[in-house]
Structures are given as C-alpha cells and as structure tokens.
Scaffold this active site. Sequence first.
Site, mmCIF file in Angstrom:
data_model
loop_
_atom_site.group_PDB
_atom_site.id
_atom_site.type_symbol
_atom_site.label_atom_id
_atom_site.label_comp_id
_atom_site.label_asym_id
_atom_site.label_seq_id
_atom_site.Cartn_x
_atom_site.Cartn_y
_atom_site.Cartn_z
ATOM 1 N N CYS A 1 15.257 -2.701 -5.578
ATOM 2 C CA CYS A 1 14.879 -2.011 -4.495
ATOM 3 C C CYS A 1 15.414 -0.623 -4.400
ATOM 4 C CB CYS A 1 14.906 -2.634 -3.179
ATOM 5 S SG CYS A 1 14.896 -2.058 -1.495
ATOM 6 N N HIS B 1 6.382 -7.111 -1.233
ATOM 7 C CA HIS B 1 7.778 -6.292 -1.167
ATOM 8 C C HIS B 1 7.718 -5.370 -0.084
ATOM 9 C CE1 HIS B 1 11.652 -4.875 -3.061
ATOM 10 N NE2 HIS B 1 11.290 -3.842 -2.152
ATOM 11 N N GLU B 2 6.639 -4.440 -0.209
ATOM 12 C CA GLU B 2 6.628 -3.348 0.806
ATOM 13 C C GLU B 2 6.505 -3.745 2.412
ATOM 14 O OE1 GLU B 2 8.021 -0.797 -0.373
ATOM 15 O OE2 GLU B 2 7.549 -1.237 -2.287
ATOM 16 N N HIS C 1 9.367 -4.919 4.005
ATOM 17 C CA HIS C 1 10.314 -3.817 4.498
ATOM 18 C C HIS C 1 9.692 -3.563 5.901
ATOM 19 C CE1 HIS C 1 12.949 -2.326 1.580
ATOM 20 N NE2 HIS C 1 11.767 -2.250 0.672
HETATM 21 ZN ZN ZN Z 1 12.174 -2.003 -1.365
#
Ligand code: ZN
Length: 171
Positions: free
Chosen positions: A98, A140-141, A144
């Site tokens: 990341c 993954h995004e 966030h």
């Molecule tokens: Zn990330």
Amino acid sequence: MSVRPIVLFKTNETELRQKSVKVTDFTSDTLALIADLKDTLRHHPNGIGLAAPQIGVHQRVAVVCFGATKNRKPGPPIGIVNPVIVETNRELLDCDGCLSLPGLYADTIRPHSLHLQGLDESGKPFDWTLEGMNAVVVHHELDHLDGVLFIDRVPPNGRYYTDDETGDVFV
Ligand code: ZN
C-alpha cells in the site's frame, strides 16, 4: 490538477481509519478529485490504485489501473465513484502492499472475482464483473473507503515482507 501528499499509516493512522462518505452530487469538484488522484498515482510508478482518503479526502472515490500482472504494466488509472460490491467470489491468497505503508508487504486473502456497481469517472452508472488482479486492486481500494487496511486482511499464518521481494505492484 496536482500531485497530493499521501497520508501515511505511521504518522496518521486516524485519517486512514475514517470512513468515507458517498458522493451525493457528481460535480466539477468530483472531477478535480479524480484528476488529483490520477496525478498522485502517476507520481508513484509502482502504484496501481489510490483511494481518496489516502490524500486526505473522505469521499467514496478511487482510481484504479486494470490489466496489471507481474510482467505487464497496467493500463492508465480510471476513476470510480460510490463503488458498491454486489458479489464476491474466489477468495485466494495473494501479496498486498500500500502506498500509505511504503516498504511493507504481506500475504492477504481477497476475492479474485467481483461484481461491482457504481459511477464511472464521467458520472455514468457502471456494472462490472472483475477478475484476478483487477478484482484485488478494486477490493483493496474499497477497503480504504471503509477505513480498512491490508494489514487487517493478513491471515493467521500470513507472511510479512519488508522489501519488495515479490516484485509485485502495490496499491
Ligand atoms: Zn492502499
């Protein structure tokens, strides 16, 4: 349009843990945010995705590059707004990194097949089925946007790496 500083876990975890809110009006501000995310991501050649909270904006907006493999450069970043996961499949072990935790990598388990809906970078609704790395980067995004980081996805026996031993891209 500008390259923005990336919020780092080690100095500002609180900001990364904050949940992002839905974009209620797709405006020129939304376009400017997508442009900044793209500029910032392009500034980090190994990055293949970036979410708005990583530049300190807590809105449900991210940019992702599709088509990445270990040996192939991905396509250009594209913006996604208010993405919602409809269905996930094929949970598999992979390696994550990341831009908010530079130099750290770990085994994570993520879906490698994803049914996703949302608005594209022009504000039009999309309905996509994503496979493989494309599903992983989007997952993954989206994490966030909910304040979830890849270190939360490491299975009990998962390994951590401190260098890019794998040659993987990171997001
Ligand atoms: Zn990330």
